[in-house]
Design an enzyme around this catalytic site. Structure first.
Site, mmCIF file in Angstrom:
data_model
loop_
_atom_site.group_PDB
_atom_site.id
_atom_site.type_symbol
_atom_site.label_atom_id
_atom_site.label_comp_id
_atom_site.label_asym_id
_atom_site.label_seq_id
_atom_site.Cartn_x
_atom_site.Cartn_y
_atom_site.Cartn_z
ATOM 1 N N LEU A 52 -3.973 -13.599 7.141
ATOM 2 C CA LEU A 52 -2.558 -13.343 7.402
ATOM 3 C C LEU A 52 -2.375 -12.316 8.503
ATOM 4 C CD1 LEU A 52 -1.043 -13.634 3.867
ATOM 5 C CD2 LEU A 52 -0.699 -15.122 5.836
ATOM 6 N N HIS A 275 -8.852 -4.781 -10.195
ATOM 7 C CA HIS A 275 -7.693 -5.528 -10.688
ATOM 8 C C HIS A 275 -7.844 -5.759 -12.189
ATOM 9 C CE1 HIS A 275 -4.548 -8.442 -11.066
ATOM 10 N NE2 HIS A 275 -4.278 -8.397 -9.778
ATOM 11 N N ARG A 339 -2.099 -1.186 -11.132
ATOM 12 C CA ARG A 339 -3.416 -1.755 -11.427
ATOM 13 C C ARG A 339 -4.439 -0.725 -11.859
ATOM 14 N NH1 ARG A 339 -3.579 -6.049 -6.401
ATOM 15 N NH2 ARG A 339 -1.986 -7.369 -7.338
#
Ligand SMILES: Cc1cc2nc3c(=O)[nH]c(=O)nc-3n(C[C@H](O)[C@H](O)[C@H](O)COP(=O)(O)OP(=O)(O)OC[C@H]3O[C@@H](n4cnc5c(N)ncnc54)[C@H](O)[C@@H]3O)c2cc1C
Length: 646
Positions: A52, A275, A339
């Protein structure tokens, strides 16, 4: 304690403008010099990476008229690791009218990062977030919509508003298709020269400026040199240093590590993210871990049996014998705590003997109540593809039995140091996306990586890079320049060196040993003694690697063992800096939990007096003491406090 590093002069972010925070980005853009459209095509810009960050950067720069030379190691730009992102992308659009604003996204991110990020950068990120959504919608990205037609939102950890835009469980894929189609248009137009299956192996620095790269064609083995006016690294994170992670198997640290060896500072390498909702590991055979998106915590409830060692199956455990520990400990945020907090809480439960599943390394993520409240069809509509993925991997049906989850390595907040312009300390070297250290401090909030990658690529870099090109007239580089020849010969020597060892141990076995060591000693919690143990072992492991690694085949062909060996050799160097950084940072903050530094109730205890800085490391040689340049962090708008989600 005496540690093997020296302290250098502090580093400052001279590109950051002053004035009211709301006006800084506008001011920087106004003060930046522009390159006349007719002159842009004279500039060659190398972009390494097509995720991205790189995809959006390459497409935008080419659209503006620059000549872009772009690289990725996958067979197509659209197979970059960003394609795997499931959950969503944040933006302060306030479509829900639930109290969100640029200011709140800024605040949540600075607080979520445990006050270890720069205010100016984070504010800009929050501002630009709204433009990203418009840009992506204009490209045709199929975000989920509400019945009324507006884009739908959900919540992610560490926030109390709904600001996460999503495309069911495929947000990264859809966003990447948007960036990829923009990039493809430019490839077709001849403005982007795309080199797929080509891996950057070194950075070329000429007279102190980044001017090119040395790369290897992964199919033919041919090594080539590419020269340009500037180099942009968009090469992703280094979570795979731990061997097991949720990252794509190919993700690696070589590009940023090679740039570090050529002078770029590495910032906060110990800031890695664990995570909380990953499918637990099942055994030694495993080479990859799978994420279950954080979005599941919107409706799923996390619990463990209240009694230690309770081995009954979940449906046999009555309500009053379950401990919904996140809801109990953090009532304001419940299952949507950030997280780092959710991961540590899960580890604590398992350490205390309340874990479930094989080895007691798991906690339940249960949709029983959500199904009763919303109906199965609504749950399926929202999370169906994630449930299907879980069932395929575990052979358990999450509509009927709760999912089992456990924390895993997922993201790296550390990366190359960059200033407000996203320029490293090596002029002409820009770093975007997960590869830089910039906006997330010591803990990234969910759905903020896609936001940052696209902010960097579509909006920030195109403005700041123009300023560099306009202010620095550059002579073409002579391909026979010493620096070019040196980089080329070092790459060749290294490849021949790896092939020449002809030892007995596979690359994977070294990688697995390194990863296990890092997970044990520099993972979810860290101690001085454990970090010292790792610091002793890593150089030995590196020496064993170079003495005993087995890389079959040759360099003049497709040779995936050679590719891996090259990446693992870099991990073996990087790991030492990561562990040293963790040892030097004698405080807990975000994902970096030092057991020596905790509050009486077991939360991370920051030490703002001594560590309210970015640690930017300078390379001095392998196994040689690095130099630490601290960048002091200033907080004018969000006053650092002990984070509370209770
Ligand atoms: C399973 C998973 C789910 C996630 N879900 C979310 C989410 O829902 N929301 C969110 O915000 N974040 C999410 N993240 C994080 C996010 O996906 C990443 O941080 C982000 O996509 C990184 O983008 P990038 O462009 O920086 O790098 P990447 O997408 O990793 O791209 C790196 C590019 O660099 C190239 N490259 C690397 N090294 C070299 C080299 N030496 N030579 C040539 N090319 C090279 C690669 O080929 C690739 O094109 C998730 C992460 C994972 C692992």
């Amino acid at each position: 304690m005496t540690l093997a590093y020296t302290t250098g002069t502090p580093v400052t972010d001279t590109a950051a403008p002053g004035g009211p925070i709301e006006e800084r980005w506008d001011r920087r853009r106004f003060e930046a010099k522009l390159v006349n459209p007719a002159n842009r095509r004279k500039h060659r810009v190398i972009v390494v990476g097509t995720g991205l960050a790189g995809g959006s950067a390459g497409a935008t720069l080419a659209e503006q008229g620059y000549h872009v030379v772009q690289f990725c190691f996958q067979d197509s730009p659209r197979r970059a690791h960003s394609v795997a992102a499931q959950g969503g992308i944040n933006a302060a659009k306030n479509y829900r009218n639930d109290g969100d604003s640029v200011r709140r996204l800024f605040y949540d991110t600075v607080k979520g990062g445990d006050f270890r990020s720069r205010e100016s950068n984070v504010y800009r990120l929050a501002q630009v977030s709204t433009e990203i959504i418009d840009q992506c919608v204009a490209q045709g990205v199929p975000f989920a919509r509400e019945y009324g037609g507006l884009l739908d939102n959900r919540s992610f950890g560490g926030v109390q508003v709904s600001r996460t835009f999503y495309a069911r469980g495929q947000t990264g894929q859809q966003l990447l298709l948007g960036a990829y189609q923009a990039l493809s248009r430019q490839i077709e137009a001849g403005n982007v020269e795309m080199h797929a299956r080509t891996e950057m192996l070194d950075l070329i620095v000429v007279d102190g400026r980044a001017r090119g790269i040395v790369a290897r064609d992964l199919v033919t083995g041919e090594v080539s040199t590419h020269l340009a006016d500037a180099v942009v690294l968009a090469t992703g994170g280094y979570g795979n240093i731990f061997y097991l992670s949720t990252n794509a198997k190919g993700s690696n640290a070589s590009a940023i590590w090679r740039a570090h060896r050529r002078g770029a500072y590495m910032a906060n390498p110990c800031f890695t993210q664990i995570h909380p909702t990953c499918i637990p590991r099942t055994g030694e055979h495993q080479g990859k871990l799978t994420l279950m998106s954080e979005s599941l915590r919107n409706d799923g409830r996390i619990w463990v049996p209240a009694a230690k060692g309770d081995t009954r199956s979940p449906e046999q455990i009555p309500e009053n014998e379950r401990d919904y520990y996140l809801e109990r400990l953090y009532p304001s945020f419940g299952n949507l705590v950030p997280r780092d907090i959710a991961s540590r809480a899960a580890k604590n439960q398992c350490d205390q003997g309340r874990g479930v599943g094989p080895g007691g390394l798991g906690v339940y993520l249960d949709f029983r109540d959500a199904i009763a409240r919303m109906g199965r069809a609504a749950v399926e509509e929202k999370y169906g593809n994630l449930f299907e993925m879980y069932e395929r991997i575990t052979a358990e049906n999450p509509y009927e039995v709760p999912m089992r989850i456990y924390p895993a390595i997922h993201y790296t907040m550390g990366g190359l140091w960059v200033d407000y312009d996203l320029q490293s300390n090596v002029p002409g070297l820009y770093v975007v996306g997960e590869a830089n250290f910039s906006d997330h401090g010591a803990n990234r909030l969910g759905a903020s990586a896609l936001m940052q990658g696209l902010a960097d690529g579509y909006f920030v870099l195109p403005a700041t890079l123009a300023d560099y090109l306009a202010r620095n007239p550059l002579e073409p580089v002579d391909p026979a320049h010493d620096s070019v020849l040196r980089a080329e010969s070092e790459v060749a020597e290294r490849l021949t060196g790896l092939l020449a060892v002809k030892g007995t141990r596979t690359v994977d076995s070294f990688h697995r040993e390194l990863g296990t060591l890092l997970w044990d000693e520099c993972g979810m919690s860290r101690t001085e003694s454990g970090l010292r143990k790792a610091l002793d072992r890593i150089p030995q492991l590196r020496e064993e690697f170079w003495r005993d690694v087995l890389v079959p085949g040759s360099g003049e062909q497709l040779n995936q063992e050679l590719e891996k060996a090259n990446r693992v050799a870099d991990f073996l160097e990087f790991a030492e800096l990561m562990v040293l950084d963790a040892l030097v940072r004698d405080e807990s903050c975000g994902g970096h939990f030092r057991e020596e530094s905790q509050t009486p109730d077991g939360e991370a205890r920051r030490d703002d007096e001594h560590f309210s800085h970015v640690s930017a490391w300078e390379f001095t040689g392998v196994g040689t003491d690095p130099v630490l340049h601290a960048e002091q962090l200033e907080f004018e708008y969000v006053h650092p406090v002990q984070r509370s989600y209770a």
